[in-house]
Design a protein around this motif. Sequence first.
Motif, short mmCIF file in Angstrom:
data_model
loop_
_atom_site.label_atom_id
_atom_site.label_comp_id
_atom_site.label_asym_id
_atom_site.label_seq_id
_atom_site.Cartn_x
_atom_site.Cartn_y
_atom_site.Cartn_z
N UNK A 175 0.86 -1.17 0.00
CA UNK A 175 0.00 0.00 0.00
C UNK A 175 0.90 1.22 0.00
N UNK A 176 0.71 2.09 -0.98
CA UNK A 176 1.51 3.30 -1.06
C UNK A 176 1.11 4.25 0.07
N UNK A 177 2.10 4.84 0.69
CA UNK A 177 1.88 5.83 1.73
C UNK A 177 2.46 7.14 1.23
N UNK A 178 1.60 8.03 0.79
CA UNK A 178 2.03 9.31 0.25
C UNK A 178 2.29 10.28 1.40
N UNK A 187 2.03 7.28 9.87
CA UNK A 187 1.65 6.47 8.71
C UNK A 187 2.76 5.48 8.34
N UNK A 188 4.01 5.84 8.55
CA UNK A 188 5.11 4.92 8.27
C UNK A 188 5.05 3.71 9.19
N UNK A 189 4.47 3.88 10.36
CA UNK A 189 4.31 2.76 11.31
C UNK A 189 3.46 1.66 10.69
N UNK A 190 2.59 2.00 9.76
CA UNK A 190 1.76 0.99 9.09
C UNK A 190 2.61 -0.06 8.38
N UNK A 191 3.81 0.30 7.97
CA UNK A 191 4.70 -0.66 7.29
C UNK A 191 5.06 -1.82 8.20
N UNK A 192 4.98 -1.62 9.52
CA UNK A 192 5.29 -2.71 10.46
C UNK A 192 4.31 -3.87 10.30
N UNK A 193 3.10 -3.58 9.87
CA UNK A 193 2.11 -4.65 9.70
C UNK A 193 2.49 -5.60 8.57
N UNK A 194 3.32 -5.14 7.64
CA UNK A 194 3.73 -5.99 6.51
C UNK A 194 4.54 -7.20 6.97
N UNK A 195 5.15 -7.13 8.14
CA UNK A 195 6.02 -8.20 8.60
C UNK A 195 5.39 -9.03 9.71
N UNK A 196 4.12 -8.78 9.99
CA UNK A 196 3.43 -9.49 11.06
C UNK A 196 2.34 -10.39 10.50
#
Length: 105
Positions: free
Chosen positions: A41-44, A55-64
């Motif tokens: 998911x792009x985070x603009x 919003x960058x914290x959302x990237x942590x969900x990619x590894x869980x």
Amino acid sequence: MSDSVTAAEAAAAQADPATEAPVEPAAEPEDDPAAPAPLHVDRTPTGNAEVDARLERLADADHLATDGHVEVYEDVHQGLRDVLTALDARPGPPAPARHPTTAPR
């Protein structure tokens, strides 16, 4: 055909494990649906450093795994609420004062 086991077969079955070739575990399938996978998911960037960090914290969900997403989403949601609340708490310019002789309309 005979169902009996020959001496050579019995010896081979009881061979020393140190001399046998190691058995490699079966490879995991590459498309494991239970494995964590990036959502891509792009985070603009918004231009607000505090919001962008949340919003960058959302990237942590990619590894869980999926059950770990809730904690990340709740953390991001609370962080964004905190940023919005801080906007209300910042002092702004004073409201223009009315002239004491002017009647309200």
